[in-house]
Design a protein around this motif. Structure first.
Motif, PDB file in Angstrom:
ATOM      1  N   GLU A 199      -3.127  -4.213   1.264  1.00  0.00           N
ATOM      2  CA  GLU A 199      -3.169  -3.945  -0.177  1.00  0.00           C
ATOM      3  C   GLU A 199      -3.722  -2.565  -0.521  1.00  0.00           C
ATOM      4  O   GLU A 199      -3.266  -1.959  -1.507  1.00  0.00           O
ATOM      5  CB  GLU A 199      -3.963  -5.037  -0.883  1.00  0.00           C
ATOM      6  N   PRO A 200      -4.683  -2.007   0.225  1.00  0.00           N
ATOM      7  CA  PRO A 200      -5.139  -0.658  -0.121  1.00  0.00           C
ATOM      8  C   PRO A 200      -4.041   0.408  -0.080  1.00  0.00           C
ATOM      9  O   PRO A 200      -4.180   1.462  -0.706  1.00  0.00           O
ATOM     10  CB  PRO A 200      -6.215  -0.383   0.939  1.00  0.00           C
ATOM     11  N   TYR A 201      -2.951   0.139   0.641  1.00  0.00           N
ATOM     12  CA  TYR A 201      -1.841   1.104   0.684  1.00  0.00           C
ATOM     13  C   TYR A 201      -0.976   1.048  -0.575  1.00  0.00           C
ATOM     14  O   TYR A 201      -0.295   2.030  -0.899  1.00  0.00           O
ATOM     15  CB  TYR A 201      -0.938   0.812   1.884  1.00  0.00           C
ATOM     16  N   LEU A 202      -0.954  -0.082  -1.264  1.00  0.00           N
ATOM     17  CA  LEU A 202       0.031  -0.287  -2.322  1.00  0.00           C
ATOM     18  C   LEU A 202      -0.075   0.724  -3.470  1.00  0.00           C
ATOM     19  O   LEU A 202       0.969   1.179  -3.969  1.00  0.00           O
ATOM     20  CB  LEU A 202      -0.054  -1.720  -2.848  1.00  0.00           C
ATOM     21  N   PRO A 203      -1.262   1.109  -3.944  1.00  0.00           N
ATOM     22  CA  PRO A 203      -1.310   2.105  -5.018  1.00  0.00           C
ATOM     23  C   PRO A 203      -0.749   3.466  -4.622  1.00  0.00           C
ATOM     24  O   PRO A 203      -0.496   4.303  -5.490  1.00  0.00           O
ATOM     25  CB  PRO A 203      -2.814   2.195  -5.340  1.00  0.00           C
ATOM     26  N   ARG A 204      -0.537   3.676  -3.331  1.00  0.00           N
ATOM     27  CA  ARG A 204       0.036   4.945  -2.864  1.00  0.00           C
ATOM     28  C   ARG A 204       1.566   4.915  -2.858  1.00  0.00           C
ATOM     29  O   ARG A 204       2.200   5.930  -2.575  1.00  0.00           O
ATOM     30  CB  ARG A 204      -0.492   5.271  -1.460  1.00  0.00           C
ATOM     31  N   VAL A 205       2.141   3.762  -3.171  1.00  0.00           N
ATOM     32  CA  VAL A 205       3.606   3.645  -3.221  1.00  0.00           C
ATOM     33  C   VAL A 205       4.069   4.128  -4.591  1.00  0.00           C
ATOM     34  O   VAL A 205       3.894   3.446  -5.602  1.00  0.00           O
ATOM     35  CB  VAL A 205       4.061   2.194  -2.972  1.00  0.00           C
ATOM     36  N   GLN A 206       4.653   5.320  -4.632  1.00  0.00           N
ATOM     37  CA  GLN A 206       5.042   5.944  -5.896  1.00  0.00           C
ATOM     38  C   GLN A 206       6.481   5.641  -6.295  1.00  0.00           C
ATOM     39  O   GLN A 206       6.853   5.798  -7.455  1.00  0.00           O
ATOM     40  CB  GLN A 206       4.880   7.474  -5.785  1.00  0.00           C
ATOM     41  N   CYS A 207       7.306   5.218  -5.347  1.00  0.00           N
ATOM     42  CA  CYS A 207       8.734   5.052  -5.612  1.00  0.00           C
ATOM     43  C   CYS A 207       9.020   3.708  -6.277  1.00  0.00           C
ATOM     44  O   CYS A 207       8.184   2.807  -6.266  1.00  0.00           O
ATOM     45  CB  CYS A 207       9.513   5.158  -4.305  1.00  0.00           C
ATOM     46  N   PRO A 208      10.203   3.533  -6.859  1.00  0.00           N
ATOM     47  CA  PRO A 208      10.590   2.224  -7.398  1.00  0.00           C
ATOM     48  C   PRO A 208      10.681   1.187  -6.282  1.00  0.00           C
ATOM     49  O   PRO A 208      11.132   1.493  -5.168  1.00  0.00           O
ATOM     50  CB  PRO A 208      11.970   2.489  -8.012  1.00  0.00           C
ATOM     51  N   VAL A 209      10.280  -0.035  -6.595  1.00  0.00           N
ATOM     52  CA  VAL A 209      10.269  -1.107  -5.596  1.00  0.00           C
ATOM     53  C   VAL A 209      10.867  -2.375  -6.201  1.00  0.00           C
ATOM     54  O   VAL A 209      10.450  -2.812  -7.276  1.00  0.00           O
ATOM     55  CB  VAL A 209       8.840  -1.404  -5.096  1.00  0.00           C
ATOM     56  N   LEU A 210      11.822  -2.953  -5.487  1.00  0.00           N
ATOM     57  CA  LEU A 210      12.367  -4.266  -5.830  1.00  0.00           C
ATOM     58  C   LEU A 210      11.768  -5.276  -4.856  1.00  0.00           C
ATOM     59  O   LEU A 210      11.886  -5.110  -3.636  1.00  0.00           O
ATOM     60  CB  LEU A 210      13.896  -4.277  -5.727  1.00  0.00           C
ATOM     61  N   VAL A 211      11.117  -6.306  -5.397  1.00  0.00           N
ATOM     62  CA  VAL A 211      10.418  -7.300  -4.573  1.00  0.00           C
ATOM     63  C   VAL A 211      11.143  -8.636  -4.716  1.00  0.00           C
ATOM     64  O   VAL A 211      11.145  -9.244  -5.791  1.00  0.00           O
ATOM     65  CB  VAL A 211       8.948  -7.445  -5.030  1.00  0.00           C
ATOM     66  N   LEU A 212      11.743  -9.094  -3.622  1.00  0.00           N
ATOM     67  CA  LEU A 212      12.490 -10.345  -3.622  1.00  0.00           C
ATOM     68  C   LEU A 212      11.816 -11.353  -2.693  1.00  0.00           C
ATOM     69  O   LEU A 212      11.310 -10.982  -1.628  1.00  0.00           O
ATOM     70  CB  LEU A 212      13.931 -10.125  -3.149  1.00  0.00           C
ATOM     71  N   GLN A 213      11.848 -12.617  -3.094  1.00  0.00           N
ATOM     72  CA  GLN A 213      11.323 -13.676  -2.232  1.00  0.00           C
ATOM     73  C   GLN A 213      11.879 -15.011  -2.695  1.00  0.00           C
ATOM     74  O   GLN A 213      11.981 -15.276  -3.895  1.00  0.00           O
ATOM     75  CB  GLN A 213       9.801 -13.727  -2.261  1.00  0.00           C
ATOM     76  N   GLY A 214      12.239 -15.870  -1.732  1.00  0.00           N
ATOM     77  CA  GLY A 214      12.704 -17.203  -2.063  1.00  0.00           C
ATOM     78  C   GLY A 214      11.564 -18.087  -2.530  1.00  0.00           C
ATOM     79  O   GLY A 214      10.436 -17.988  -2.020  1.00  0.00           O
ATOM     80  N   THR A 215      11.850 -18.971  -3.470  1.00  0.00           N
ATOM     81  CA  THR A 215      10.806 -19.883  -3.946  1.00  0.00           C
ATOM     82  C   THR A 215      10.416 -20.895  -2.872  1.00  0.00           C
ATOM     83  O   THR A 215       9.340 -21.499  -2.955  1.00  0.00           O
ATOM     84  CB  THR A 215      11.270 -20.645  -5.199  1.00  0.00           C
ATOM     85  N   HIS A 216      11.271 -21.095  -1.869  1.00  0.00           N
ATOM     86  CA  HIS A 216      10.986 -22.023  -0.778  1.00  0.00           C
ATOM     87  C   HIS A 216      10.710 -21.273   0.526  1.00  0.00           C
ATOM     88  O   HIS A 216      10.975 -21.807   1.611  1.00  0.00           O
ATOM     89  CB  HIS A 216      12.146 -23.000  -0.592  1.00  0.00           C
TER      90      HIS A 216
END
Length: 275
Positions: A199-216
């Motif tokens: 998680e400490p890396y995440l604020p350094r991600v400047q580009c657009p991000v699409l986050v996909l995940q199945g509900t199952h």
């Protein structure tokens, strides 16, 4: 959705000082594709070039771009894993190799599309090499360890000893099969890995991000999606895929291609999807 085209594929080997990687490129015929970022696929902890099936061609067609996919070290037809056991920071360490892989292919700007471990690698590369990464798409990525993940890995380890899973994996990984499976299960189930957290890396991600995940998803909860979408600095769009598990790109590839293309086409200078 654009009509799927027969895209020329080229298989080759990337040579590095201490290992080699098998790779494949798909080239879109549009002259404009030469000026766009490449789409780069990063597979999961049991994946390979061949296990992406026809998804690369479908994505490259929908995004009108060139595409690279490769067997990570220790997978598919690439070199075996190194002589030393994986550390709890193995994903952070592997992310540092992605710029070298892209440079070896002449790629200066990329959209990273990663599943599971590959999604984590996409986030880490976006955080540590921001000039290289134009956007990222993650499917079932992990940014910390959950009991659901460990439960799923324990189940896979049991299947490895009681079913034909080793034989099925050997069709794709050959002599690498035992090593990659043990590296995955032994690392994630080790006590030292319980504290792993990127998680400490995440604020350094400047580009657009699409986050996909199945509900199952058998290997993670919606907390992973919330953490990624809520902490990256760039524009983030999260989508939970109803009724799908850890591999939605295999369970419903048309849906994944549609969502990916709809999200990415504006960043590639393309209009809405036809139809």
């Amino acid at each position: 959705m654009p009509t799927e085209l027969p895209l020329p594929a080229t298989d080759f080997t990337l040579l590095f000082p201490d290992h080699y990687l098998r790779a494949r490129t798909l080239r879109h015929p549009s002259p404009a594709a030469d000026g766009r970022p490449w789409l780069v696929l990063l597979h999961d902890s049991l994946g390979s070039i061949r296990l992406w099936r026809d998804l690369p061609a479908r994505l490259a067609t929908a995004l009108e771009c060139h595409l690279l996919l490769y067997d990570r070290r220790g997978y598919g037809e690439s070199a075996p894993l190194g002589p030393h056991p994986r550390t709890p920071a193995y994903l952070e360490e592997e992310a540092q190799t992605i710029p070298a892989v892209l440079a070896a292919c002449g790629i200066t700007r990329a959209v990273l599309f990663g599943h599971s471990d590959g999604g984590t690698l996409a986030l880490l590369a976006a955080a540590t090499a921001p000039a290289l990464v134009a956007a990222a798409v993650t499917i079932g990525a992990h940014v910390f360890v959950e009991e659901e993940t460990l439960r799923g890995i324990r189940a896979a380890r049991q299947q490895y000893t009681t079913t034909e899973l080793p034989q099925r994996l050997t069709r794709y990984h050959g002599a690498n099969t035992e090593g990659l499976f043990r590296a995955w299960t032994d690392t994630w189930l080790s006590p030292a890995f319980r504290a792993w957290n990127i998680e400490p890396y995440l604020p350094r991600v400047q580009c657009p991000v699409l986050v996909l995940q199945g509900t199952h998803d058998e290997y993670g909860t919606e907390a992973q999606v919330a953490a990624i979408a809520g902490q990256v600095a760039g524009l983030a769009q999260a989508k939970l895929l109803e009724g799908l598990g850890h591999t939605p790109h295999r369970q419903d590839p048309a849906l994944v291609v549609h969502l990916t293309a709809t999200f990415l086409r504006p960043y590639l200078g393309l209009g809405p999807l036809p139809g």
